[in-house]
Write a protein that holds these residues in place. Sequence first.
Motif, PDB file in Angstrom:
ATOM      1  N   SER A  86       0.826  -1.219   0.000  1.00 51.35           N
ATOM      2  CA  SER A  86       0.000   0.000   0.000  1.00 51.35           C
ATOM      3  C   SER A  86       0.855   1.263   0.000  1.00 51.35           C
ATOM      4  N   ASN A 104      -4.474   5.413  -2.494  1.00 52.04           N
ATOM      5  CA  ASN A 104      -4.615   5.968  -1.147  1.00 52.04           C
ATOM      6  C   ASN A 104      -3.921   7.318  -0.996  1.00 52.04           C
ATOM      7  N   GLU A 113      -5.447   7.044   5.852  1.00 51.18           N
ATOM      8  CA  GLU A 113      -4.994   5.940   5.009  1.00 51.18           C
ATOM      9  C   GLU A 113      -3.833   5.269   5.727  1.00 51.18           C
ATOM     10  N   PHE A 115      -0.397   2.225   5.432  1.00 48.81           N
ATOM     11  CA  PHE A 115       0.472   1.319   4.697  1.00 48.81           C
ATOM     12  C   PHE A 115       1.176   0.438   5.713  1.00 48.81           C
ATOM     13  N   THR A 193      -9.956   2.067   5.360  1.00 51.36           N
ATOM     14  CA  THR A 193      -9.414   1.023   6.220  1.00 51.36           C
ATOM     15  C   THR A 193     -10.341   0.807   7.405  1.00 51.36           C
ATOM     16  N   ASN A 217      -9.973  -1.383  -2.375  1.00 52.34           N
ATOM     17  CA  ASN A 217      -9.357  -0.519  -1.370  1.00 52.34           C
ATOM     18  C   ASN A 217     -10.254  -0.280  -0.157  1.00 52.34           C
TER      19      ASN A 217
END
Length: 486
Positions: A86, A104, A113, A115, A193, A217
């Motif tokens: 990500s 993102n 967002e 990762f 998320t 996503n």
Amino acid sequence: MSPRSSAVFLGAVSISAAVAVTAGLGGPAPARAAGANLSAAFAQTSVWTSGYGGGYTVTNRGGTTATGWTVEFDLPAGSAVSSSWSSVRTQAGQHYRFTNAGFNATIPPGGNENFGFNVAGTGLPTGCTVNGLPCDGGSQATTTPATTPATTTPTTPTPPPAGDVVDVSTAAQLQAALANAAPGQAIRLAAGTYRGSFVTTKAGTAAKPITLSGPTNAVLINDGPSGDAPDCPAPTAGWDSGYGLWLASAPYWTLRGFTVQDSKKGIVADDSPHTTIDGVTVHHIDEEAVHFRRSSADSVLKNSTITYTGLVQPGYGEGVYLGSAGSNWGCHGNSGGVDRGDRIQVLDNHIGPFVAAEPIDVKEGTFDGLIRGNTFDGRGISGQNSADSWIDVKGIGYTIEGNTGTFAPPGTFANGYENHNPSTTPSFDNGCGNVWRGNKSDLGGVGAYAVKISSVSQCAADPNVVYASNTVTNARSGLTNIPVTP
């Protein structure tokens, strides 16, 4: 039990913007939109002896949409990022720079967002910056609007989701929707998320299945497990299983499109027959990605992608797990003492690379499944706990056809497809009556047979059949160790 821990919030450490911007990783950080106020918080999501998994959540605390982000940090000597997702990663020595991926980049006010990455070594990030400023966001300039006298608005309880279509955009909304789902409902995930424990015990019907869908996503993450686990897995107050999504006594669900990652297990269906999983992505999972368990028969997994499993327990990192080992029927044998995951179909999926155990493990006591049209990438098969093939078939009467398998280093690989004949109580002709046809196998010069039949005599009454329509290249020994059927 996996050593995955509950998320350990470690905060963010400031360094000067000048140091971060001149770190030598491809130029200055992207400009911040005026009024955007970004922070980045680190948390570990799993820990093992020689490393850990972790990630950052980038949050926009300002009043204007942010249109790009870059997070940078240092790791101490002896620790290194081994994989990430990500994000786009670059590195200079012990300094790491992560910029947003395409999906993102944009963070609205109040949004976030994230990762993630795995680290070889135990050193934690230091000196974190986001877009060149400290990750705690404390130094970012904001504009304070003129104030007006505050008024207090009474709050009212949020009613449980209702209606034929339930749109959710937060973890709390998703948990409520799963807890209150009703036959015929469609629960729709917005992109974003969703971090938490996601479990449902609500059943659909044949006429009115329940659907949970979202874009790729829309990402479900469970940082568990936590609390005291029961002797056998079951939804229990105060215990978080760590499963990314758990259907428990919840038949007739359709799961479509979204992603599950960074969890102890990916998607688990317990006593949930007629589950359909279509077009999902499951990756970076401690153990197995998708498990049909406790007689979740007549289910389908199709058009889905599974990678990076077994991050903590490689020998238990299957891509797809059908049924349960006989040694676990005491917990999961809910059909006459057996886990009867019968007639499950696994169709047109892409499984691998870096699935640490078998891409598909077909357990004893299951019958009459169909495994067709899948692509297996064997890179990263660990060899632990006898994980050294694309499929290990211990079930009965399976059809395995039209699949394409390849193997290349790294990994441990013995044969493309294997069968085994474990004894069980009650007794079944485990590993017998299976059919292979039209499969293409490239064994990479490492594997011996495309199809290795472990015992002919044990299946004399219901033999396994390997048709001549199967093909193999780069095999050390050949197509199969038994006579080929025209």
